[in-house]
Design a protein around this motif. Sequence first.
Motif, mmCIF file in Angstrom:
data_model
loop_
_atom_site.group_PDB
_atom_site.id
_atom_site.type_symbol
_atom_site.label_atom_id
_atom_site.label_comp_id
_atom_site.label_asym_id
_atom_site.label_seq_id
_atom_site.Cartn_x
_atom_site.Cartn_y
_atom_site.Cartn_z
ATOM 1 N N VAL A 1 -0.877 -80.539 -5.621
ATOM 2 C CA VAL A 1 -2.023 -79.669 -5.852
ATOM 3 C C VAL A 1 -2.030 -78.512 -4.856
ATOM 4 N N ALA A 2 -1.646 -78.779 -3.609
ATOM 5 C CA ALA A 2 -1.613 -77.720 -2.602
ATOM 6 C C ALA A 2 -0.613 -76.634 -2.973
ATOM 7 N N VAL A 3 0.563 -77.020 -3.457
ATOM 8 C CA VAL A 3 1.562 -76.018 -3.867
ATOM 9 C C VAL A 3 1.036 -75.222 -5.062
ATOM 10 N N ALA A 4 0.426 -75.917 -6.029
ATOM 11 C CA ALA A 4 -0.105 -75.240 -7.207
ATOM 12 C C ALA A 4 -1.213 -74.260 -6.834
ATOM 13 N N ARG A 5 -2.047 -74.610 -5.883
ATOM 14 C CA ARG A 5 -3.166 -73.742 -5.502
ATOM 15 C C ARG A 5 -2.736 -72.567 -4.635
ATOM 16 N N HIS A 6 -1.808 -72.827 -3.718
ATOM 17 C CA HIS A 6 -1.479 -71.818 -2.715
ATOM 18 C C HIS A 6 -0.209 -71.036 -3.032
ATOM 19 N N GLY A 7 0.450 -71.364 -4.134
ATOM 20 C CA GLY A 7 1.542 -70.528 -4.610
ATOM 21 C C GLY A 7 2.864 -70.676 -3.919
ATOM 22 N N GLY A 8 3.090 -71.755 -3.210
ATOM 23 C CA GLY A 8 4.385 -71.955 -2.576
ATOM 24 C C GLY A 8 4.371 -73.147 -1.648
ATOM 25 N N ALA B 1 1.498 -74.140 1.130
ATOM 26 C CA ALA B 1 0.873 -75.445 0.928
ATOM 27 C C ALA B 1 0.925 -76.276 2.201
ATOM 28 N N GLY B 2 2.078 -76.228 2.902
ATOM 29 C CA GLY B 2 2.214 -76.975 4.145
ATOM 30 C C GLY B 2 1.195 -76.548 5.190
ATOM 31 N N LYS B 3 0.981 -75.228 5.295
ATOM 32 C CA LYS B 3 -0.013 -74.730 6.246
ATOM 33 C C LYS B 3 -1.426 -75.163 5.853
ATOM 34 N N PRO C 1 7.695 -66.839 -5.374
ATOM 35 C CA PRO C 1 7.546 -68.263 -5.016
ATOM 36 C C PRO C 1 7.710 -69.166 -6.239
ATOM 37 N N ALA C 2 7.824 -70.459 -5.980
ATOM 38 C CA ALA C 2 8.014 -71.420 -7.066
ATOM 39 C C ALA C 2 6.857 -71.336 -8.046
ATOM 40 N N ARG C 3 7.186 -71.495 -9.337
ATOM 41 C CA ARG C 3 6.169 -71.427 -10.390
ATOM 42 C C ARG C 3 6.051 -72.782 -11.080
#
Length: 238
Positions: free
Chosen positions: A18-25, A29-31, A62-64
Motif C-alpha cells: 500500500v505504501a508503494v501504491a500511495r507514494h509512487g515508488g 514508500a520506505g521513507k 517510478p514503478a507502476r
Amino acid sequence: MDLTAAYGFRMDWIVSFVAVARHGGFSAAGKAVFRGQSRISEHVAELERALGVQLFDRTAHPARLTPEGRALVPHAEEILRRLNDLASAGGEVRFGTYPSAAAWLFPQVAQRLPAEVRLHLVEGPSIELEGALGRGEVDLAIRPVHPLVASESLDHEVLWTEPLVAVFQQGHPLASAESVGLDQLANLPLISIGRPPADASSSHTWPSRPLGSIRRVSTAPTSPRRCCRWSVTAWAPG
C-alpha cells in the motif's frame, strides 16, 4: 472461509504494498513507513509470490501498478483500515466490587482508563462476586481474599492489605485489650457486614456470615481494638 489461509500472508507485506501504491515508488514508500528500500522491495516480492501475480511494473520509473495491483489496492487498504479501527475500538468493562471499596477505588480506576473505554460499576456483597464472575455478569471483581474463591478458572492478584478493627462499648472486658482474635469475637453480639435473612425481625439484627454464632446487636460502640488483617484482591477469569 478458510481461516488458515491467512497464515500465508504477513501484515508488513500489505503495508509495504500500500505504501508503494500511495507514494509512487519503493524509495518513497520506505521513507513513509521507516523501512529501507530493499526491505520494501522484499515485502512486495513476497506478496507477489504468495498471490501468484505481478503487482508492479518495475520496468517503468517510478514503478507502476499492474491491473492486478490496481485491483488489489482497495482490498489491501480496507484491511489496514479495519485493523486501525480494531486498535482504536473502545468497549465496556464491568467492574464488580463491594460498596466500601467502590467509593474509594472506582473513581481512581475510571480516571486512568482511555476515554473510549466505559467503566460500568456493579456493587454487591463480596461473597456473591465469585458467582457474578462465573456467570459472566462482571469482567473484573475486587473483593477480600476470604472467603476463599472455589473456582479454579479465576486468577487473582492481591492489591492491598489492611487492618480490621473491633469496636466495643466503654467498660467492655475486651475494650482494654491490645488486640483481639476472631475466636474471642465469635460468640459476642456484633454488628458486621452481611445481609439479614428474610425472616429477620429487625433490619439491625442478623447473623454475621464471616464469624457465625451472632445473635443480636450491641449499641454505642466507642472503643476500637485491632482484631486482625485482611487482604483485598482483584479477580478475573483465567
